[in-house]
Each structure stands twice: as C-alpha cells, then as structure tokens.
Design an enzyme around this catalytic site. Structure first.
Site, PDB file in Angstrom:
ATOM      1  N   TYR A 130      -2.225   0.226  10.808  1.00  0.00           N
ATOM      2  CA  TYR A 130      -2.364  -0.208   9.406  1.00  0.00           C
ATOM      3  C   TYR A 130      -1.073   0.133   8.644  1.00  0.00           C
ATOM      4  O   TYR A 130      -0.545  -0.711   7.911  1.00  0.00           O
ATOM      5  CB  TYR A 130      -3.573   0.454   8.738  1.00  0.00           C
ATOM      6  CG  TYR A 130      -3.719   0.055   7.276  1.00  0.00           C
ATOM      7  CD1 TYR A 130      -4.012  -1.265   6.924  1.00  0.00           C
ATOM      8  CD2 TYR A 130      -3.547   0.985   6.249  1.00  0.00           C
ATOM      9  CE1 TYR A 130      -4.116  -1.644   5.589  1.00  0.00           C
ATOM     10  CE2 TYR A 130      -3.662   0.604   4.918  1.00  0.00           C
ATOM     11  CZ  TYR A 130      -3.943  -0.707   4.596  1.00  0.00           C
ATOM     12  OH  TYR A 130      -4.039  -1.089   3.264  1.00  0.00           O
ATOM     13  N   SER A 165       0.858  -1.187   0.000  1.00  0.00           N
ATOM     14  CA  SER A 165       0.000   0.000   0.000  1.00  0.00           C
ATOM     15  C   SER A 165       0.891   1.233   0.000  1.00  0.00           C
ATOM     16  O   SER A 165       2.055   1.165   0.427  1.00  0.00           O
ATOM     17  CB  SER A 165      -0.858   0.008   1.266  1.00  0.00           C
ATOM     18  OG  SER A 165      -1.540   1.242   1.413  1.00  0.00           O
TER      19      SER A 165
HETATM   20  P1  NAP Z   1     -11.698  -5.516   0.072  1.00  0.00           P
HETATM   21  O1  NAP Z   1     -12.595  -5.220  -1.085  1.00  0.00           O
HETATM   22  O2  NAP Z   1     -12.240  -5.303   1.435  1.00  0.00           O
HETATM   23  O3  NAP Z   1     -11.136  -6.995  -0.084  1.00  0.00           O
HETATM   24  C1  NAP Z   1     -10.395  -7.609   0.947  1.00  0.00           C
HETATM   25  C2  NAP Z   1     -10.257  -9.099   0.631  1.00  0.00           C
HETATM   26  O4  NAP Z   1      -9.400  -9.710   1.629  1.00  0.00           O
HETATM   27  C3  NAP Z   1     -11.580  -9.832   0.653  1.00  0.00           C
HETATM   28  O5  NAP Z   1     -11.628 -10.702  -0.450  1.00  0.00           O
HETATM   29  C4  NAP Z   1     -11.545 -10.608   1.964  1.00  0.00           C
HETATM   30  O6  NAP Z   1     -12.214 -11.852   1.778  1.00  0.00           O
HETATM   31  C5  NAP Z   1     -10.041 -10.868   2.130  1.00  0.00           C
HETATM   32  N1  NAP Z   1      -9.670 -11.049   3.535  1.00  0.00           N
HETATM   33  C6  NAP Z   1      -9.622 -10.086   4.506  1.00  0.00           C
HETATM   34  N2  NAP Z   1      -9.281 -10.638   5.681  1.00  0.00           N
HETATM   35  C7  NAP Z   1      -9.135 -11.977   5.450  1.00  0.00           C
HETATM   36  C8  NAP Z   1      -8.819 -13.083   6.275  1.00  0.00           C
HETATM   37  N3  NAP Z   1      -8.578 -12.937   7.588  1.00  0.00           N
HETATM   38  N4  NAP Z   1      -8.746 -14.314   5.726  1.00  0.00           N
HETATM   39  C9  NAP Z   1      -9.003 -14.480   4.399  1.00  0.00           C
HETATM   40  N5  NAP Z   1      -9.293 -13.467   3.556  1.00  0.00           N
HETATM   41  C10 NAP Z   1      -9.373 -12.237   4.089  1.00  0.00           C
HETATM   42  O7  NAP Z   1     -10.383  -4.599  -0.020  1.00  0.00           O
HETATM   43  P2  NAP Z   1      -9.293  -4.363  -1.185  1.00  0.00           P
HETATM   44  O8  NAP Z   1      -9.139  -2.898  -1.303  1.00  0.00           O
HETATM   45  O9  NAP Z   1      -9.576  -5.155  -2.404  1.00  0.00           O
HETATM   46  O10 NAP Z   1      -8.005  -4.914  -0.427  1.00  0.00           O
HETATM   47  C11 NAP Z   1      -7.112  -5.861  -0.989  1.00  0.00           C
HETATM   48  C12 NAP Z   1      -5.684  -5.536  -0.563  1.00  0.00           C
HETATM   49  O11 NAP Z   1      -5.331  -4.251  -1.086  1.00  0.00           O
HETATM   50  C13 NAP Z   1      -5.491  -5.434   0.956  1.00  0.00           C
HETATM   51  O12 NAP Z   1      -4.265  -6.035   1.301  1.00  0.00           O
HETATM   52  C14 NAP Z   1      -5.440  -3.929   1.203  1.00  0.00           C
HETATM   53  O13 NAP Z   1      -4.706  -3.608   2.366  1.00  0.00           O
HETATM   54  C15 NAP Z   1      -4.743  -3.475  -0.069  1.00  0.00           C
HETATM   55  N6  NAP Z   1      -4.907  -2.054  -0.389  1.00  0.00           N
HETATM   56  C16 NAP Z   1      -6.157  -1.501  -0.577  1.00  0.00           C
HETATM   57  C17 NAP Z   1      -6.250  -0.146  -0.860  1.00  0.00           C
HETATM   58  C18 NAP Z   1      -7.575   0.533  -1.066  1.00  0.00           C
HETATM   59  O14 NAP Z   1      -7.620   1.771  -1.061  1.00  0.00           O
HETATM   60  N7  NAP Z   1      -8.657  -0.187  -1.289  1.00  0.00           N
HETATM   61  C19 NAP Z   1      -5.098   0.635  -0.962  1.00  0.00           C
HETATM   62  C20 NAP Z   1      -3.862   0.038  -0.770  1.00  0.00           C
HETATM   63  C21 NAP Z   1      -3.781  -1.307  -0.489  1.00  0.00           C
HETATM   64  P3  NAP Z   1     -13.275 -12.514   2.800  1.00  0.00           P
HETATM   65  O15 NAP Z   1     -13.904 -11.405   3.589  1.00  0.00           O
HETATM   66  O16 NAP Z   1     -14.219 -13.285   1.922  1.00  0.00           O
HETATM   67  O17 NAP Z   1     -12.424 -13.404   3.619  1.00  0.00           O
END
Ligand code: NAP
Length: 250
Positions: free
Chosen positions: A151, A138
């Site tokens: 975070y 991130s």
């Molecule tokens: P999201 O839509 O909330 O997706 C998160 C995913 O992670 C879901 O598929 C969830 O699946 C899975 N997950 C979370 N905790 C888990 C656990 N304990 N065990 C198994 N699966 C788990 O968010 P996203 O933005 O796509 O995030 C994906 C990655 O990108 C993360 O690492 C996040 O930190 C990173 N990121 C996001 C942003 C942003 O602005 N959105 C920016 C920088 C980095 P289930 O709930 O089905 O388990």
C-alpha cells in the site's frame, strides 16, 4: 461559468464528501464508482444543487475506463477538474505473508487505475490548455510503516506520478497537486480488513479526520486564484504525529 468535476470513488468516504462539498457550490459533477445503487442515491441527493451524471466503471479495467469517459453526454464532456480519489488498501501483512491478490488489487487501482483515468481525461485538458488534477495520495506515500509495504509503495507511486504529471503538463498551464491524508474515518479499514471486526478499532480512542475535513481542503485547493497551485499537502489528525504514533485515550 459553471465548472465540471469528475470524482472517482464518489460512492463512499472522501470522494462522496467531496461530491457533497462541490455540489454546495454548484459545480457540475460526474460521480464514479462501481456501486450503482450508491451512485443513484448520490445523484438524487445532489441534483437539487447541481447537474449530476453517474459513471459506473472499475478503474482497473482499462477498456471500461475509456468507454465510460468517452460515453459522457455533450453537457458533461468538458472536464475542468479531475479528482483521482478511488483506491483502497487491501490487507496489512508482513511482506513474507502478503497475499498476491491484495497486491494486485492495490497496484491495479491505486496506481494503474489512476493512470487510466488520467490518460482518458488529460488530452482534452492539454487541448484547452487548462484544467486541474488532484490526486488523493496518503501519508503512506511519504512514510512507510510496518506491514504497509505494498500500500505504501502504491501511494509513493501516486506522489511520483503527481510530480511527473505536474512537470509534463506544466507547458499547458494545467494545475496538478496531491492531497495526502493521514487517518480518515471512512470505509477504508472495512475494505482493508475485509469486514473483520479489527477494522472497528482503527479509529477508536482519538478524533480521526472525517471525510468532510478532506473535502473541505480539496474545495480550498480548487478555488485558489489561477496563479496558485496547492502542489502537495499532508493533513493529519491532531492526535497523529506519524504513521505509528497516535495519541489514544483508551
Ligand atoms: P472508502 O470509503 O473505502 O472509499 C473508496 C472509494 O474508492 C469507493 O468509492 C470505491 O467505490 C472506490 N473504488 C475502490 N476501488 C475501485 C475500483 N477498482 N474501481 C472504481 N472505484 C473504486 O475509502 P476512502 O478513505 O474514502 O479512500 C479514498 C482515497 O483516500 C483512497 O485513494 C485512499 O487510499 C485514500 N486515503 C484514505 C485514507 C484513510 O485513512 N481513509 C488515508 C489516506 C488516503 P466502489 O466500491 O463503489 O467502486
């Protein structure tokens, strides 16, 4: 030969978009998450394009991680590409008001979960002397922002682990890299703010990155020639200059 990718957090956001992008190119997929209904729906959608296997486990549960990955059927056992994407932010509080459960959830998933999944997959890569691991870090791994404390620490750890993995796996010819997004419009803020209405405001007034933008970049990274490794990439919406500077038209 068709490659196989394991994507954690494929039930939503960046992971789900990456599954769609990979499927378009016929990459066989192991899609992971905790919500079985979404895994089933994804499998149904994608299996006209590629072979799909679903794995339901919590990445914070050490035993469940190894059990799930060791249970893979013969035709999904060889994992060429690992996308360590699952993770979330929980809460946005000054350190003095931080919630211990939120802290545990972030360190357990973003850091330890990524480690468990990697530990379960790496031995087959070192044995074959090939493989590609992409960790979704991130911009919070590069820059700390107010109330982002734990975070940001967890994502700084992801970058340190990415560098460490790249060094230790270097003798085996395994590619390791990190893709580090800024603001991406996913369920991320719904999770961070526990469904609170303030989550809706995060992406208002500017064009946030979409999960497909990141999926596109991940596909680019995995399709570089063998001698090219995208080691570390920061991607921001044009409107975002830093964690705290976003040009909004409200
Ligand atoms: P999201 O839509 O909330 O997706 C998160 C995913 O992670 C879901 O598929 C969830 O699946 C899975 N997950 C979370 N905790 C888990 C656990 N304990 N065990 C198994 N699966 C788990 O968010 P996203 O933005 O796509 O995030 C994906 C990655 O990108 C993360 O690492 C996040 O930190 C990173 N990121 C996001 C942003 C942003 O602005 N959105 C920016 C920088 C980095 P289930 O709930 O089905 O388990």
């Amino acid at each position: 030969m068709t490659k196989t990718a394991l994507i954690t957090g494929a039930t939503s956001g960046i992971g789900q978009a990456t599954a769609h992008e990979f499927a378009k190119h016929g990459i066989a997929l192991i899609v992971c998450g905790r919500r079985q209904d979404r895994l089933d729906a994804l499998q149904k959608e994608l299996e006209n394009h590629c072979r799909v296997h679903t794995l339901n486990f919590d990445i914070t549960d050490r035993e469940a991680v190894f059990k799930a990955i060791n249970s893979l059927p013969e035709d999904f056992k060889i994992i060429d590409i690992l996308i360590n994407n699952a993770g979330n932010a929980h809460g946005l509080d000054p350190i003095q008001d931080g919630n211990l459960d939120d802290w545990d959830a972030m360190m357990d998933s973003n850091v330890k979960g990524l480690l468990y999944v990697s530990k379960a997959v790496i031995p087959q890569m070192t044995e074959r002397q090939s493989g590609h691991i992409i960790n979704i870090g991130s911009s919070a791994g590069k820059e700390v922002y107010p109330k982002g404390n734990v975070y940001c620490a967890s994502k700084h750890a992801v970058l340190a682990l990415t560098e460490g993995m790249r060094m230790d796996l270097n003798p085996f010819g395994i590619k390791v890299g990190a893709i580090n997004p800024g603001l991406v419009e996913t369920e991320f803020s719904q999770v961070r703010f526990k469904g609170d209405h303030s989550a809706n405001d995060v992406y208002k007034g500017f064009a946030a990155l979409q999960p497909e933008d990141i999926a596109d970049i991940i596909y680019f990274a995995i399709t570089r020639p063998p001698h090219v490794n995208i080691a570390d990439l920061l991607v921001l919406p044009t409107a975002q200059a830093s964690a705290t500077l976003v040009k909004k038209e409200l």
